[in-house]
Write a protein that holds these residues in place. Structure first.
Motif, PDB file in Angstrom:
ATOM      1  N   VAL A 119     -27.166  12.246 -19.928  1.00  0.00           N
ATOM      2  CA  VAL A 119     -26.961  11.835 -21.226  1.00  0.00           C
ATOM      3  C   VAL A 119     -25.462  12.572 -21.525  1.00  0.00           C
ATOM      4  O   VAL A 119     -25.520  13.758 -20.968  1.00  0.00           O
ATOM      5  N   LEU A 133     -32.688  10.450 -26.821  1.00  0.00           N
ATOM      6  CA  LEU A 133     -32.237  10.967 -27.845  1.00  0.00           C
ATOM      7  C   LEU A 133     -32.604  12.618 -28.110  1.00  0.00           C
ATOM      8  O   LEU A 133     -31.774  13.323 -28.448  1.00  0.00           O
ATOM      9  N   GLU A 180     -25.784   9.548 -33.050  1.00  0.00           N
ATOM     10  CA  GLU A 180     -26.102   7.940 -32.904  1.00  0.00           C
ATOM     11  C   GLU A 180     -25.901   7.540 -31.308  1.00  0.00           C
ATOM     12  O   GLU A 180     -24.885   7.992 -30.743  1.00  0.00           O
ATOM     13  N   GLN A 181     -26.651   6.686 -30.692  1.00  0.00           N
ATOM     14  CA  GLN A 181     -26.664   6.253 -29.548  1.00  0.00           C
ATOM     15  C   GLN A 181     -25.173   5.351 -29.471  1.00  0.00           C
ATOM     16  O   GLN A 181     -24.971   4.437 -30.233  1.00  0.00           O
ATOM     17  N   CYS A 238     -23.254   3.833 -26.186  1.00  0.00           N
ATOM     18  CA  CYS A 238     -23.725   2.718 -25.249  1.00  0.00           C
ATOM     19  C   CYS A 238     -23.950   3.224 -23.735  1.00  0.00           C
ATOM     20  O   CYS A 238     -23.800   4.656 -23.974  1.00  0.00           O
ATOM     21  N   THR A 239     -24.047   2.829 -23.008  1.00  0.00           N
ATOM     22  CA  THR A 239     -24.525   3.240 -21.559  1.00  0.00           C
ATOM     23  C   THR A 239     -23.602   2.831 -20.628  1.00  0.00           C
ATOM     24  O   THR A 239     -23.150   1.713 -20.325  1.00  0.00           O
ATOM     25  N   ILE A 255     -26.330   7.663 -20.406  1.00  0.00           N
ATOM     26  CA  ILE A 255     -26.519   7.380 -22.073  1.00  0.00           C
ATOM     27  C   ILE A 255     -25.298   7.815 -22.827  1.00  0.00           C
ATOM     28  O   ILE A 255     -25.959   9.055 -22.977  1.00  0.00           O
ATOM     29  N   TYR A 267     -23.982   9.221 -26.422  1.00  0.00           N
ATOM     30  CA  TYR A 267     -24.201   9.571 -27.825  1.00  0.00           C
ATOM     31  C   TYR A 267     -23.019  10.004 -28.412  1.00  0.00           C
ATOM     32  O   TYR A 267     -22.307  10.487 -27.819  1.00  0.00           O
ATOM     33  N   CYS A 270     -28.267  -2.184 -26.433  1.00  0.00           N
ATOM     34  CA  CYS A 270     -28.380  -0.759 -26.380  1.00  0.00           C
ATOM     35  C   CYS A 270     -29.250  -0.137 -25.512  1.00  0.00           C
ATOM     36  O   CYS A 270     -29.937  -1.134 -24.937  1.00  0.00           O
TER      37      CYS A 270
END
Lengths: 220, 220
Positions: free
Chosen positions: A9, A53, A72-73, A75-76, A91, A93, B75
């Motif tokens: 992440v 998250l 907030e997410q 994108c990946t 992922i 954020y 997402c």
DNA sequence: GGAATAGTGTCTCTCAGACACTATGAC
DNA sequence: GTCATAGTGTCTGAGAGACACTATTCC
């Protein structure tokens, strides 16, 4: 199934310093790219993190001491070529925090302006660009920029935050008319007394309407 | 680092059948949930797929025979509880294809209306909901619904596609005015001759402006 | 001609942008 | 009083919604 996929992440933490959007970078402790400035990020900890998250929150707290910002997410990002260790998934954020919420800086942490950002390892420049584009776009029809301000703020400060995010100037009268339509602000008792001029009313975000959306765009 | 994370891609393929938005489901061949209808999806193949988008394309081709539809990342869903096999990451994509592009259906494939969709395994209902919300929202300010129509179409058909996606009726005159502003359409020679009435001009999407964006929203 | 849909013209009302104006407190 | 910023009022033009109108083809 033999996958051997690296799951990480990365977090793009944005704030406003001296009228500019800046992004938080940390000095990498481990290989690859040890010693280089990069986005705060880390492996998903299967035992510890309920979902991605939670990983993002943990990374932010460990690397920057930030506890519950707007998060907030984004994108990946994935593929075999973005990380020298192998096929990886990041992922991404993004977080928005008030200016000055990052006060006691460790030497392994820095802030850099998002415009003219230096070359970063991995595909972190792409990730920063995507985050800035998302925030700029969403600023046009939401209350997002308010999360870049401290608990209480004047309407002029709020307008400046919008202007710094979207990169254009706004008309004071039109801006305040828009704000009136989606009352996500509430006045507080105190007023701002700075300089030899009329003091400004202070506002804060209403708890029940954290993220408000405009019906139409803010600036054409 | 011992991660043991399952990395999958799921695709929400949407199309219009009989004036309704429908989603493609496939009958699961393997455990878990073998025999149940679910979103087409699969493991990332490290050797075969350059990135997750490639996985999405491969999954769509293998399970539905669709080759190059409109495909966009939605997402990412993650966590320890969404898949009984363990901590998993699903990078979700959504695809839009013309009605009827799915003609020769195998028995392991079906289409179901997105409104009142049955219970699906994993968190696939959440994923479908997110995809529909994204498409509905984006339809309001872009040419997205045009990808639900065949190569050529009339303006009335295009308007109906918009109406079916966003769930409200639109004014014909206002709709055409909007289209004129962002010329992403070009007329073709032929005209549609159906029924005892004036034939309609056929249009297609201009190659150079596949996804056009409106400045403001389409319907209030 | 009638039926049915294609396609256009026009009115009104809302609202964004522009900009000038008034208000108020420090000094 | 002046200065500087807070905050408001008003004009105008663009555009969305509503709706009526004309156009064209098949029968």
């Amino acid at each position: 199934v033999e996958q051997k996929i690296i799951a990480t992440v990365d977090v793009v933490l944005l704030t406003i310093i001296e009228d500019r959007l800046e992004v938080l970078l940390v000095k990498r402790a481990a290989e690859p790219f040890a010693g280089r400035w990069a986005l705060p990020g880390g492996y998903v900890h299967v035992e510890e993190d309920g979902d991605a998250l939670a990983t993002a929150r943990r990374v932010l707290e460990q690397k920057a001491g930030i506890v519950s910002p707007y998060l907030e997410q984004l994108c990946t990002f994935s593929g075999h070529s973005r990380d020298p260790r192998g096929w990886s998934v990041s992922i991404a954020y993004f977080a928005l925090v008030p200016r000055g919420a990052l006060a006691p800086q460790k030497s392994s942490v820095c802030l850099q302006a998002v415009d003219g950002l230096a070359q970063l390892p991995f595909d972190h420049n792409r990730i920063v660009d995507a985050a800035v584009a998302r925030v700029r776009s969403k600023a046009g029809y939401s209350s997002l920029p308010a999360f870049l301000l401290p608990e209480t703020f004047t309407l002029t400060e709020l307008q400046q935050a919008y202007e710094q995010v979207i990169g254009t100037t706004l008309d004071k009268s039109a801006f305040r008319r828009k704000l009136g339509l989606l009352d996500f602000l509430e006045p507080v008792k105190n007023r701002s007394r700075t300089g030899k001029h009329r003091p400004a009313q202070l506002f804060r975000i209403r708890k029940d309407r954290r993220l408000a959306l405009f019906g139409r765009t803010l600036a054409s």
